[in-house]
Design a protein around this motif. Structure first.
Motif, PDB file in Angstrom:
ATOM      1  N   PRO A 180      70.500  40.124  12.172  1.00 47.01           N
ATOM      2  CA  PRO A 180      69.438  39.210  11.739  1.00 47.01           C
ATOM      3  C   PRO A 180      68.677  38.567  12.897  1.00 47.01           C
ATOM      4  O   PRO A 180      67.491  38.274  12.771  1.00 47.01           O
ATOM      5  CB  PRO A 180      70.158  38.153  10.902  1.00 47.01           C
ATOM      6  N   LEU A 181      69.333  38.392  14.038  1.00 43.53           N
ATOM      7  CA  LEU A 181      68.629  37.806  15.186  1.00 43.53           C
ATOM      8  C   LEU A 181      67.554  38.754  15.719  1.00 43.53           C
ATOM      9  O   LEU A 181      66.504  38.311  16.192  1.00 43.53           O
ATOM     10  CB  LEU A 181      69.619  37.440  16.287  1.00 43.53           C
ATOM     11  N   PHE A 182      67.809  40.048  15.647  1.00 43.46           N
ATOM     12  CA  PHE A 182      66.806  41.025  16.068  1.00 43.46           C
ATOM     13  C   PHE A 182      65.589  40.955  15.144  1.00 43.46           C
ATOM     14  O   PHE A 182      64.450  40.889  15.606  1.00 43.46           O
ATOM     15  CB  PHE A 182      67.405  42.439  16.083  1.00 43.46           C
ATOM     16  N   GLY A 216      63.701  37.895  15.821  1.00 44.96           N
ATOM     17  CA  GLY A 216      62.936  38.035  17.061  1.00 44.96           C
ATOM     18  C   GLY A 216      61.637  38.791  16.854  1.00 44.96           C
ATOM     19  O   GLY A 216      60.598  38.434  17.429  1.00 44.96           O
ATOM     20  N   LEU A 217      61.684  39.833  16.022  1.00 43.79           N
ATOM     21  CA  LEU A 217      60.459  40.576  15.714  1.00 43.79           C
ATOM     22  C   LEU A 217      59.451  39.690  14.976  1.00 43.79           C
ATOM     23  O   LEU A 217      58.260  39.702  15.291  1.00 43.79           O
ATOM     24  CB  LEU A 217      60.782  41.813  14.874  1.00 43.79           C
ATOM     25  N   PHE A 218      59.936  38.925  14.004  1.00 43.68           N
ATOM     26  CA  PHE A 218      59.038  38.022  13.279  1.00 43.68           C
ATOM     27  C   PHE A 218      58.479  36.951  14.213  1.00 43.68           C
ATOM     28  O   PHE A 218      57.293  36.609  14.134  1.00 43.68           O
ATOM     29  CB  PHE A 218      59.759  37.374  12.094  1.00 43.68           C
ATOM     30  N   ALA A 219      59.294  36.414  15.108  1.00 45.22           N
ATOM     31  CA  ALA A 219      58.823  35.391  16.051  1.00 45.22           C
ATOM     32  C   ALA A 219      57.773  35.973  17.001  1.00 45.22           C
ATOM     33  O   ALA A 219      56.785  35.302  17.329  1.00 45.22           O
ATOM     34  CB  ALA A 219      59.994  34.813  16.835  1.00 45.22           C
ATOM     35  N   ALA A 220      57.962  37.212  17.419  1.00 42.70           N
ATOM     36  CA  ALA A 220      56.969  37.871  18.283  1.00 42.70           C
ATOM     37  C   ALA A 220      55.661  38.075  17.525  1.00 42.70           C
ATOM     38  O   ALA A 220      54.575  37.876  18.082  1.00 42.70           O
ATOM     39  CB  ALA A 220      57.512  39.200  18.795  1.00 42.70           C
ATOM     40  N   VAL A 259      65.249  37.369   5.977  1.00 42.59           N
ATOM     41  CA  VAL A 259      66.187  36.835   6.968  1.00 42.59           C
ATOM     42  C   VAL A 259      67.228  35.976   6.230  1.00 42.59           C
ATOM     43  O   VAL A 259      66.859  35.160   5.388  1.00 42.59           O
ATOM     44  CB  VAL A 259      65.426  35.990   8.023  1.00 42.59           C
ATOM     45  N   PRO A 260      68.501  36.149   6.540  1.00 43.55           N
ATOM     46  CA  PRO A 260      69.534  35.340   5.874  1.00 43.55           C
ATOM     47  C   PRO A 260      69.293  33.837   6.067  1.00 43.55           C
ATOM     48  O   PRO A 260      68.769  33.399   7.086  1.00 43.55           O
ATOM     49  CB  PRO A 260      70.834  35.770   6.567  1.00 43.55           C
ATOM     50  N   ASN A 261      69.695  33.067   5.056  1.00 43.47           N
ATOM     51  CA  ASN A 261      69.485  31.611   5.069  1.00 43.47           C
ATOM     52  C   ASN A 261      70.003  30.934   6.329  1.00 43.47           C
ATOM     53  O   ASN A 261      69.409  29.968   6.801  1.00 43.47           O
ATOM     54  CB  ASN A 261      70.144  30.968   3.852  1.00 43.47           C
ATOM     55  N   ARG A 314      64.777  28.754  12.520  1.00 43.73           N
ATOM     56  CA  ARG A 314      63.702  29.224  13.410  1.00 43.73           C
ATOM     57  C   ARG A 314      62.419  29.478  12.618  1.00 43.73           C
ATOM     58  O   ARG A 314      61.318  29.176  13.080  1.00 43.73           O
ATOM     59  CB  ARG A 314      64.160  30.491  14.143  1.00 43.73           C
ATOM     60  N   LEU A 315      62.551  30.029  11.413  1.00 37.32           N
ATOM     61  CA  LEU A 315      61.366  30.285  10.590  1.00 37.32           C
ATOM     62  C   LEU A 315      60.693  28.979  10.179  1.00 37.32           C
ATOM     63  O   LEU A 315      59.465  28.884  10.184  1.00 37.32           O
ATOM     64  CB  LEU A 315      61.748  31.102   9.346  1.00 37.32           C
ATOM     65  N   TRP A 316      61.494  27.969   9.835  1.00 38.19           N
ATOM     66  CA  TRP A 316      60.927  26.661   9.509  1.00 38.19           C
ATOM     67  C   TRP A 316      60.200  26.078  10.713  1.00 38.19           C
ATOM     68  O   TRP A 316      59.123  25.486  10.576  1.00 38.19           O
ATOM     69  CB  TRP A 316      62.007  25.698   9.013  1.00 38.19           C
ATOM     70  N   ALA A 317      60.779  26.252  11.880  1.00 35.26           N
ATOM     71  CA  ALA A 317      60.123  25.738  13.094  1.00 35.26           C
ATOM     72  C   ALA A 317      58.775  26.420  13.306  1.00 35.26           C
ATOM     73  O   ALA A 317      57.780  25.761  13.649  1.00 35.26           O
ATOM     74  CB  ALA A 317      61.026  25.949  14.312  1.00 35.26           C
TER      75      ALA A 317
END
Length: 176
Positions: free
Chosen positions: A74-76, A79-83, A108-110, A115-118
């Motif tokens: 899930p971190l990968f 990371g793609l979504f953050a990029a 992405v798991p809860n 990070r998504l909220w941020a």
């Protein structure tokens, strides 16, 4: 410059790989394409100029992984979504940012939603919208996450009054 051009060409080829993987729902191909795309794109993420060319390939990579219900790392995926967020926010494509975040939350798991909220709050802040209303949508049990997001907003703000507000909100949430 020639190395950057080669990397860009490789990114495009791996993006096509992800596109095919999404159409065929082939998990191995989706993971292969997304990971190799990421490895080639990573050095290109340092410049706003090259980030602009990564919007579509990163979109294909995330959508391929979502289509095959990728849950291995899930971190990968995060990371793609953050990029993608960085690439879209550079050019002020806020509607696409919000659409991308709407794709990301169910994928992405809860446990990784912080990070998504941020990113969502950062997007609203950069648009000049009121983040307090959006912050209220977060569950109250996520107090540490809310405080962390206020800190992200405080760090990202250029106005001193907004920085103070962010730090004050974080303190208030943690003291409650």
């Amino acid at each position: 410059e020639s190395l950057a051009r080669l990397r860009s060409m490789a990114v495009e080829h791996f993006a096509r790989c992800c596109e095919y993987a999404q159409e065929t729902l082939n998990t191995e191909l989706a993971v292969f394409g997304a990971k190799n795309l990421w490895n080639q794109a990573l050095p290109l993420l340092t410049s706003p100029t090259t980030r602009a060319s990564l919007v579509h390939p990163l979109q294909l990579a995330t959508r391929a992984l979502v289509a095959v219900h990728y849950a291995e790392d899930p971190l990968f995926l995060l990371g793609l979504f953050a990029a993608r967020f960085d690439c879209l926010s550079d050019s002020g494509q806020w509607e696409q940012v919000h659409s991308m975040l709407a794709e990301a939350f169910p994928a992405v798991p809860n446990a990784f939603h912080r990070r998504l909220w941020a990113l969502r709050m950062l997007a609203l802040s950069r648009q000049g919208k009121d983040v307090v209303v959006a912050m209220g949508k977060m569950k109250e049990s996520q107090a540490r996450a809310q405080a962390g997001i206020w800190l992200v907003l405080a760090h990202a703000s250029s106005k001193r009054s907004d920085q103070l507000e962010g730090y004050s909100q974080a303190i208030e949430i943690l003291q409650a």
